[in-house]
Design an enzyme around this catalytic site. Sequence first.
Site, PDB file in Angstrom:
ATOM      1  CB  CYS A  35       7.909   2.134   1.184  1.00 27.01           C
ATOM      2  SG  CYS A  35       9.373   3.161   0.996  1.00 27.01           S
ATOM      3  CB  CYS A 104      15.871   0.293  -0.092  1.00 26.22           C
ATOM      4  SG  CYS A 104      14.361  -0.681   0.022  1.00 26.22           S
TER       5      CYS A 104
HETATM    6 FE1  FES Z   1      11.014   1.748   0.937  1.00 27.60          FE
HETATM    7 FE2  FES Z   1      12.931   0.209   1.733  1.00 27.60          FE
HETATM    8  S1  FES Z   1      10.841  -0.323   1.559  1.00 27.60           S
HETATM    9  S2  FES Z   1      13.053   2.302   1.253  1.00 27.60           S
END
Ligand code: FES
Length: 125
Positions: A35, A104
Amino acid sequence: MALYSEKVMDHFLHPRNVGVIENADGIGEVGNAKCGDIMKMYLKIDGNIITDVKFETFGCASAIASSSMATELIKGQPVEDAMKLTNKAVAEALDGLPQHKIHCSVLAEEAIQAALEDYKTKRYK
Ligand code: FES
Protein backbone atom coordinates in the site's frame (compact mmCIF):
# COMPACT_ATOMS: atom_id res chain seq x y z
CA MET A 1 -22.76 -1.55 10.02
CA ALA A 2 -20.22 1.25 9.71
CA LEU A 3 -16.89 0.25 8.21
CA TYR A 4 -14.96 1.78 11.10
CA SER A 5 -15.65 1.74 14.84
CA GLU A 6 -16.13 5.00 16.72
CA LYS A 7 -12.73 4.51 18.32
CA VAL A 8 -11.02 4.18 14.94
CA MET A 9 -12.71 7.36 13.77
CA ASP A 10 -11.80 9.17 16.98
CA HIS A 11 -8.11 8.20 16.78
CA PHE A 12 -8.02 8.98 13.06
CA LEU A 13 -9.60 12.41 13.45
CA HIS A 14 -7.84 13.24 16.74
CA PRO A 15 -4.62 11.22 16.73
CA ARG A 16 -2.70 11.17 20.03
CA ASN A 17 1.07 11.62 20.24
CA VAL A 18 1.69 12.87 16.72
CA GLY A 19 5.11 14.37 16.16
CA VAL A 20 8.81 13.90 16.60
CA ILE A 21 10.98 13.41 19.70
CA GLU A 22 14.33 15.13 19.41
CA ASN A 23 17.14 12.95 20.77
CA ALA A 24 14.84 9.92 20.92
CA ASP A 25 16.26 6.82 22.59
CA GLY A 26 14.78 4.59 19.91
CA ILE A 27 13.46 5.25 16.41
CA GLY A 28 11.71 2.72 14.21
CA GLU A 29 10.52 3.18 10.67
CA VAL A 30 8.58 0.58 8.74
CA GLY A 31 6.57 0.48 5.57
CA ASN A 32 4.20 -1.73 3.69
CA ALA A 33 5.36 -2.31 0.14
CA LYS A 34 1.86 -3.12 -1.13
CA CYS A 35 0.00 0.00 0.00
CA GLY A 36 3.03 2.28 0.31
CA ASP A 37 2.16 3.44 3.82
CA ILE A 38 5.02 4.44 6.13
CA MET A 39 5.11 4.68 9.92
CA LYS A 40 7.82 6.12 12.14
CA MET A 41 7.91 5.78 15.94
CA TYR A 42 10.04 7.72 18.41
CA LEU A 43 10.59 6.52 21.98
CA LYS A 44 11.94 8.26 25.03
CA ILE A 45 12.97 5.72 27.63
CA ASP A 46 14.03 6.47 31.16
CA GLY A 47 15.03 3.70 33.55
CA ASN A 48 13.31 1.07 31.43
CA ILE A 49 10.02 2.99 31.28
CA ILE A 50 8.69 4.50 28.05
CA THR A 51 8.20 8.04 29.23
CA ASP A 52 7.23 9.49 25.87
CA VAL A 53 6.30 8.21 22.45
CA LYS A 54 5.47 10.04 19.25
CA PHE A 55 4.71 8.97 15.71
CA GLU A 56 4.56 10.17 12.15
CA THR A 57 2.41 8.14 9.82
CA PHE A 58 2.07 8.63 6.13
CA GLY A 59 -0.86 6.39 5.47
CA CYS A 60 -4.49 5.43 5.61
CA ALA A 61 -7.04 6.13 8.34
CA SER A 62 -6.51 2.72 9.95
CA ALA A 63 -2.74 3.19 9.99
CA ILE A 64 -3.10 6.57 11.72
CA ALA A 65 -5.65 5.21 14.21
CA SER A 66 -3.44 2.16 14.87
CA SER A 67 -0.35 4.32 15.45
CA SER A 68 -2.26 6.58 17.79
CA MET A 69 -3.72 3.70 19.80
CA ALA A 70 -0.40 1.84 19.92
CA THR A 71 1.35 4.90 21.37
CA GLU A 72 -1.35 5.19 24.02
CA LEU A 73 -0.97 1.53 24.93
CA ILE A 74 2.79 1.67 25.50
CA LYS A 75 3.18 5.14 27.01
CA GLY A 76 4.27 4.83 30.64
CA GLN A 77 4.84 1.08 30.28
CA PRO A 78 8.05 -0.89 30.88
CA VAL A 79 10.06 -1.83 27.78
CA GLU A 80 9.32 -5.54 28.34
CA ASP A 81 5.57 -4.93 28.18
CA ALA A 82 5.86 -2.81 25.03
CA MET A 83 7.81 -5.62 23.39
CA LYS A 84 4.80 -7.88 23.87
CA LEU A 85 2.35 -5.51 22.18
CA THR A 86 0.69 -7.28 19.28
CA ASN A 87 -1.26 -5.93 16.36
CA LYS A 88 -4.20 -7.94 17.68
CA ALA A 89 -4.14 -5.96 20.93
CA VAL A 90 -4.03 -2.70 18.96
CA ALA A 91 -6.95 -3.76 16.75
CA GLU A 92 -8.95 -4.92 19.78
CA ALA A 93 -8.32 -1.65 21.60
CA LEU A 94 -9.79 0.09 18.54
CA ASP A 95 -12.88 -2.15 18.78
CA GLY A 96 -11.77 -3.98 15.66
CA LEU A 97 -10.61 -3.20 12.14
CA PRO A 98 -12.06 -4.44 8.86
CA GLN A 99 -10.33 -7.63 7.73
CA HIS A 100 -8.58 -5.94 4.82
CA LYS A 101 -7.22 -3.29 7.21
CA ILE A 102 -5.60 -5.64 9.71
CA HIS A 103 -2.22 -5.08 8.06
CA CYS A 104 -2.39 -1.43 9.18
CA SER A 105 -2.27 -2.55 12.82
CA VAL A 106 0.61 -4.88 11.94
CA LEU A 107 2.53 -1.81 10.81
CA ALA A 108 2.06 -0.25 14.28
CA GLU A 109 3.36 -3.39 15.99
CA GLU A 110 6.35 -3.51 13.64
CA ALA A 111 7.17 0.19 14.09
CA ILE A 112 7.24 -0.17 17.87
CA GLN A 113 9.34 -3.33 17.65
CA ALA A 114 11.78 -1.56 15.32
CA ALA A 115 12.05 1.42 17.70
CA LEU A 116 12.67 -0.92 20.64
CA GLU A 117 15.33 -2.80 18.67
CA ASP A 118 16.99 0.51 17.86
CA TYR A 119 16.92 1.43 21.55
CA LYS A 120 18.51 -1.88 22.52
CA THR A 121 21.19 -1.59 19.84
CA LYS A 122 22.11 1.94 20.92
CA ARG A 123 22.05 1.04 24.59
CA TYR A 124 24.27 -2.01 24.35
CA LYS A 125 26.76 -0.50 21.95
FE1 FES B 1 -1.66 0.08 4.26
FE2 FES B 1 -3.44 0.98 5.90
S1 FES B 1 -3.73 0.54 3.80
S2 FES B 1 -1.35 0.66 6.29
